[in-house]
Design a protein around this motif. Structure first.
Motif, PDB file in Angstrom:
ATOM      1  N   ASP A 106     -37.777  51.391 -51.731  1.00 37.57           N
ATOM      2  CA  ASP A 106     -38.676  50.136 -51.623  1.00 37.57           C
ATOM      3  C   ASP A 106     -40.079  50.720 -51.853  1.00 37.57           C
ATOM      4  OD1 ASP A 106     -40.558  50.456 -48.717  1.00 37.57           O
ATOM      5  OD2 ASP A 106     -38.398  51.070 -48.581  1.00 37.57           O
ATOM      6  N   LYS A 107     -40.892  49.709 -52.208  1.00 36.22           N
ATOM      7  CA  LYS A 107     -42.227  50.127 -52.739  1.00 36.22           C
ATOM      8  C   LYS A 107     -43.192  50.942 -51.659  1.00 36.22           C
ATOM      9  CE  LYS A 107     -45.936  48.429 -55.917  1.00 36.22           C
ATOM     10  NZ  LYS A 107     -45.814  49.625 -56.871  1.00 36.22           N
ATOM     11  N   GLU A 108     -43.146  50.493 -50.398  1.00 36.01           N
ATOM     12  CA  GLU A 108     -43.861  50.641 -49.445  1.00 36.01           C
ATOM     13  C   GLU A 108     -43.504  52.295 -49.256  1.00 36.01           C
ATOM     14  OE1 GLU A 108     -45.129  50.251 -44.734  1.00 36.01           O
ATOM     15  OE2 GLU A 108     -44.693  48.664 -45.976  1.00 36.01           O
ATOM     16  N   THR A 109     -42.133  52.583 -49.129  1.00 40.31           N
ATOM     17  CA  THR A 109     -41.741  53.930 -48.783  1.00 40.31           C
ATOM     18  C   THR A 109     -42.115  54.888 -49.852  1.00 40.31           C
ATOM     19  OG1 THR A 109     -40.106  53.101 -47.368  1.00 40.31           O
ATOM     20  CG2 THR A 109     -39.643  55.299 -48.260  1.00 40.31           C
ATOM     21  N   ALA A 110     -41.921  54.228 -51.149  1.00 41.15           N
ATOM     22  CA  ALA A 110     -42.196  55.036 -52.319  1.00 41.15           C
ATOM     23  C   ALA A 110     -43.686  55.608 -52.606  1.00 41.15           C
ATOM     24  CB  ALA A 110     -41.708  54.208 -53.766  1.00 41.15           C
ATOM     25  N   SER A 111     -44.425  54.657 -52.248  1.00 40.31           N
ATOM     26  CA  SER A 111     -45.890  54.815 -52.156  1.00 40.31           C
ATOM     27  C   SER A 111     -46.078  55.769 -51.042  1.00 40.31           C
ATOM     28  CB  SER A 111     -46.795  53.643 -51.870  1.00 40.31           C
ATOM     29  OG  SER A 111     -48.073  53.843 -51.926  1.00 40.31           O
TER      30      SER A 111
END
Length: 123
Positions: A91-96
């Motif tokens: 997911d985008k938040e974890t990836a960031s």
């Protein structure tokens, strides 16, 4: 002069903030990064003495050519690693968040391989 991970984070923050507003002050960095004003002032002093940032008489920050080169390298790593991780299902938040940790320690060879794979996955 080599720069530590925390210095890279400050330079990246200045770059990101300057895309929205060219008049960046230490308080903007403090609010953006969630650090105390004294901590930011100390770090900016080190970056200034290292030749990575300049401060005008009005307190506005700007990146030197050397500072901008470091900031752009870290920012590219952050965006490319985030992109790759999202492409493989993170997911985008974890990836960031993960990219923020990885961007400072990944080798150039591994980073180039990630960029190459991301391009293949986007096809």
């Amino acid at each position: 002069m080599s720069i530590q991970e925390s210095g890279e984070m400050y330079l990246e923050s200045i770059l990101v903030l300057s895309k929205e507003n060219p008049n960046i002050r230490a308080i903007d960095i403090s609010e953006y990064m969630g650090f105390s004003k004294p901590s930011v002032s100390r770090a900016l002093g080190l970056l200034k003495s290292g030749g990575f940032v300049t401060v005008t008489e009005h307190g506005f920050l700007s990146l030197t050519n050397e500072g901008r080169a470091v900031a752009e390298k870290i920012y590219e790593r952050h965006t490319e690693i985030t992109n790759f991780l999202t492409l493989i299902g993170v997911d985008k938040e974890t990836a960031s968040q993960d990219a923020c940790k990885m961007e400072h320690v990944i080798s150039d060879a591994s980073f180039e391989a990630i960029k190459k794979q991301a391009k293949l996955l986007q096809k």
